[in-house]
Enzyme design. Structure first.
Site: not given
Ligand SMILES: O=C(CO)[C@@H](O)[C@H](O)COP(=O)(O)O
Ligand SMILES: Nc1ncnc2c1ncn2[C@@H]1O[C@H](COP(=O)(O)OP(=O)(O)O)[C@@H](O)[C@H]1O
Length: 477
Positions: A71-72, A236
């Site tokens: 995300q983000h 995710d």
């Molecule tokens: O920033 C967040 C949720 O807000 C993280 O969950 C990212 O979405 C990355 O996830 P992974 O790749 O580490 O699973």
């Protein structure tokens, strides 16, 4: 057999699963690595997706595809649809100052009021992870790049658009997202289900084009060349929740690069403390979530120090007593997001001659990482989320030590579904949902075959961690 594909473009790698749309049975899969770093050229994600798709036997015979992902991340595009600069990822903390500025501004200088105002507006208090802070950073640090921004997307939106052929193939209309990932931008409201363009403008100084937010089972554009339907995709964690079929009382504990605890809720949350972000999910409901910057890589770092592999670290950790005889690892190796300590560093506390052994160090690493997740679970409880069943997923869940120590730290039995790619699976399930057009997602068997790991709680582990937690120092640079 009708096939669907699900993608997880995560921090460390890209995973693709191809499944039977009706039963959910796994047919093929592929995987490729992403480069390290918190600033990444989106082209690297595209290359990894191509490689993982090829490994998974291609998409020619697939009827629908959905992309889930980290995300983000800020993917800034210019008027020609080209990326303006490398994407800043969710775990890049350079926009921590921008987050502080945005909070103070919305509260007219009162940071507590500002934090609550943000939570009430978009469900979350900005921290460096959220896209809105990265855009403010861009405005302040790279004004020439900020001036070129014609559109802003997230990693999963951009990959979906690339699959559709980008600007040439799908036009700006083909740039789509979903409510789960939109809710992590900081300029989409789970209360009004709409973008907050005023907050976007406050951050960037202009209002670029944004991806169209599709409903949970609304079809997007087609794969370039007229093939498969592209589903909305998801952040995710929302993807994993869809795969697990989370019910009220269930909490997913994901140990990837990020450590995430999340639950599905009927109503959006607005936690002014900032510990719980009030995201949306991939089904039309909500996904209150607490996320740390330090999870599986804490174990990777411990392995590096001790010179052991995953199995070796696990065996060492399990050979030391609960609480590691007072050795506490506060794992803020990348700074931290929950709690918001972007400049913090990690630390070992309580070192004695008797506990400075590889086994104690390994145990302290596993326990410290789990204690930070236990704090996140407490934060979920504090906003009214019921916590009855824990599902352990992500790369770190493959560690026997993590599985066996988790109940002692988290204080509940831990359900460990068969190791798998739950984000990609959730995306595949969404793709099947878009094809079926039914009210509910297809009833694939989800986490029903989870192993349940039980062990008595060891409250002293959390108590000694809590005593050490605040004693961290900021980075020198
Ligand atoms: O920033 C967040 C949720 O807000 C993280 O969950 C990212 O979405 C990355 O996830 P992974 O790749 O580490 O699973
Ligand atoms: N057996 C294992 N024990 C502990 N950690 C593991 C094991 N296997 C993989 N990992 C870790 O899992 C992480 C990758 O998990 P993943 O959930 O795919 O991360 P991300 O979603 O952030 O890309 C890596 O840090 C890797 O070292």
């Amino acid at each position: 057999m009708t096939l669907v594909a699900g993608v997880d473009s995560s921090t460390q790698s890209c995973k693709v699963v191809v499944r039977d749309a009706e039963t959910g049975a796994l047919v093929r899969q592929g995987r490729a690595s992403h480069p390290d770093g918190t600033e990444v050229a989106p082209a690297a994600w595209w290359d990894a997706l191509q490689e993982a798709v090829a490994q998974a036997g291609g998409l020619d015979d697939v009827a629908a595809v959905a992309v889930g992902g980290q995300q983000h991340g800020m993917v800034a595009l210019d008027a020609d649809g080209e990326v303006v600069r490398d994407a800043l990822l969710w775990n890049d903390t350079r926009s921590a100052g921008a987050a502080r500025d945005l909070i103070a501004e919305l509260g007219d200088g009162d940071v507590v009021a500002g934090a609550q105002a943000w939570a009430s507006a978009i469900g979350s208090v900005p921290v460096a992870s959220l896209t809105v802070t990265k855009l403010r950073w861009l405005r302040d640090a790279e004004p020439e790049n900020a001036a070129r921004v014609a559109a802003v997307a997230l990693p999963h939106d951009w990959l979906t658009w690339k699959l559709a052929g980008g600007l040439a193939g799908a036009g700006w209309e083909g740039l789509v997202t979903d409510r789960s990932d939109a809710s992590g931008t900081g300029y989409w409201s789970p209360f009004t289900e709409d973008y907050r363009l005023d907050l976007l403008e406050r951050a960037l100084g202009s209002v670029p084009r944004l991806p169209r937010v599709l409903g949970p089972r609304e079809a997007g554009p087609r794969l370039a060349g007229g093939g498969a339907v592209l589903a909305p995709g998801a952040g995710d964690n929302a993807g994993a929740a869809l795969a697990l079929g989370l019910q009220p009382g269930d909490v997913a504990v994901s140990i990837g690069t990020s450590g995430v605890v999340s639950a599905v809720a009927k109503a959006p949350t607005a936690d002014g403390s900032g510990l719980v972000t009030g995201f949306a999910d991939a089904t039309g409901a909500y996904l209150p979530l607490a996320c740390t910057l330090n999870a599986s890589r804490v174990l990777d770092a411990a392995r590096r120090i001790l010179g052991v592999d995953h199995a070796g670290l696990s065996a060492l950790a399990l050979s030391a007593p609960a609480g590691a005889d007072g050795l506490v690892h506060v794992p803020y190796l990348e700074g931290e997001r929950t709690p918001n300590k972007p400049d913090a560093t990690g630390a070992l506390h309580g070192m004695r001659l008797t506990n400075t052994t590889p086994a104690h160090l390994a145990r302290a690493a596993v326990e410290g990482m789990l204690c930070s997740l236990a704090d996140g679970i407490d934060a979920l409880r504090d906003v009214g989320v019921p916590v009855e069943r824990l599902f352990l997923i992500g790369g770190g869940a493959q560690s026997e030590a993590v599985r066996r120590i988790a109940p002692t730290v988290l204080g509940l039995d831990v359900h460990v579904p068969t190791p798998g790619e739950y984000v990609a699976d959730g995306a595949a399930r969404q793709a099947a949902w878009v094809l079926s057009g039914t009210d509910a997602a297809p009833a694939w068997s989800a986490a029903t075959d989870a192993e349940v790991v039980r062990a008595p709680a060891e409250p002293h582990v959390r108590a000694q961690y809590a005593a050490a937690r605040e004693l961290t120092v900021d980075r020198a640079s």
